[in-house]
Design an enzyme around this catalytic site. Structure first.
Site, PDB file in Angstrom:
ATOM      1  CG  ASP A 156      -1.935   1.045   1.283  1.00  0.00           C
ATOM      2  OD1 ASP A 156      -1.800   2.048   0.560  1.00  0.00           O
ATOM      3  OD2 ASP A 156      -2.916   0.885   2.054  1.00  0.00           O
ATOM      4  CG  ASP A 179      -9.344   1.623 -11.335  1.00  0.00           C
ATOM      5  OD1 ASP A 179     -10.286   2.294 -11.805  1.00  0.00           O
ATOM      6  OD2 ASP A 179      -9.386   0.396 -11.176  1.00  0.00           O
ATOM      7  CB  THR A 252       3.084   2.671 -21.955  1.00  0.00           C
ATOM      8  OG1 THR A 252       1.749   3.159 -21.780  1.00  0.00           O
ATOM      9  CG2 THR A 252       4.019   3.416 -21.017  1.00  0.00           C
ATOM     10  NE  ARG A 253       1.649  -4.140 -24.058  1.00  0.00           N
ATOM     11  CZ  ARG A 253       2.134  -5.298 -23.630  1.00  0.00           C
ATOM     12  NH1 ARG A 253       2.546  -6.202 -24.499  1.00  0.00           N
ATOM     13  NH2 ARG A 253       2.232  -5.551 -22.345  1.00  0.00           N
ATOM     14  CD  GLU A 255       0.514   7.743 -23.350  1.00  0.00           C
ATOM     15  OE1 GLU A 255       0.392   8.943 -23.663  1.00  0.00           O
ATOM     16  OE2 GLU A 255       1.510   7.300 -22.738  1.00  0.00           O
TER      17      GLU A 255
END
Length: 275
Positions: A156, A179, A252-253, A255
């Protein structure tokens, strides 16, 4: 980059306890919290003794670990991994041989983290996630690239910030594609909230950059609103809006998939102001 997974508000109470439990209604953690998948690797619930009944922005996911990822966890966790147990303050200078340290919360499978570490070996990256395959993948990428400036933290990030990092110790903080919790009733689970920003500010050195990125436009607008209202931070953009993607953040992939679907990616770059 895959977003850091998100979590339920609280663990459900068990219907009963084992015969050996001293109380009939004692909380019984689910098996994924207590059974280590890799005995010498990341703990299933490193801060179990600090378990808090609070709304969380992440959810540990049980997905398949490849052979290569598992081998990396077994071989490298003791050297480059650490569990967020909340028991002691981390000596970042010792951990990163004196390098300035950037905290990255939610690194997915770690490809972008490895690219940034390779491009800037003068900066240490403390990368936090709860996704076991991603932890193993980043360790494997770090080993393959000889990246001595990467450490992988399991658990965490709130406990890490609050209990295990010294004040003013971070040279930066990165939160890429968290998220978005798109449903209105779940907005309280989003990571970028005033309380989180107030905590993060205490661990960031003056001048340190908080860099957020998201392809969920309503979340981007909320990020901009709460960051602008936070007195410990100032927008690096003169117009008070979003920033262009900086060269150091790889495309990134994950994105790219969003862009192919017509998503608009927003970057936010805010500076920690002097006290």
């Amino acid at each position: 980059m895959n977003p850091q997974p998100s979590a339920p508000e609280a663990e459900p109470e068990a219907n009963g306890a084992p015969d050996s439990a001293p109380e009939a209604n004692a909380y019984v953690p689910p098996k994924w919290r207590t059974e280590p998948r890799f005995p010498d690797g990341p703990a299933p619930d490193p801060a179990g003794s600090h378990h808090e009944r609070r709304i969380r922005s992440f959810q540990p996911r049980r997905s398949r670990v490849t052979t290569g990822q598992g081998e990396a966890l077994k071989r490298l966790w003791g050297t480059w991994g650490l569990d967020i147990d909340g028991h002691e303050v981390i000596d970042l200078k010792k951990l990163f041989a004196g390098l300035p340290v950037v905290l990255e919360i939610g690194f997915g499978m770690g490809e972008a983290t490895a690219q940034m570490a390779a491009a800037d070996p003068s900066t240490g990256i403390l990368a936090v996630d709860v996704h076991t395959p991603g932890q193993g993948n980043l360790l494997a990428l770090a080993e393959r690239g000889g990246l001595e400036n990467v450490r992988v933290a399991n658990g965490d990030a709130i406990i890490l910030l609050r209990e295990m990092l010294p004040p003013d110790s971070l040279a930066g903080l990165r939160v890429y594609f968290p998220d978005p919790w798109p449903k209105a009733r779940h907005h309280k689970r989003r990571l970028i909230q005033p309380e989180f920003l107030a905590l993060a500010a205490t661990r960031m050195a003056p001048g340190a950059i908080l860099h957020c990125a998201t392809d969920w436009e309503p979340y981007a607008e909320q990020m901009l609103e709460v960051l602008t209202a936070q007195p410990e931070f100032e927008n690096t953009q003169a117009d008070g809006g979003f920033a262009p993607r900086p060269d150091f953040r790889p495309l990134t992939r994950f994105e790219g998939q969003g862009l192919d679907k017509g998503h608009v990616v927003h970057d936010l770059l805010f500076r920690r102001v002097e006290n």
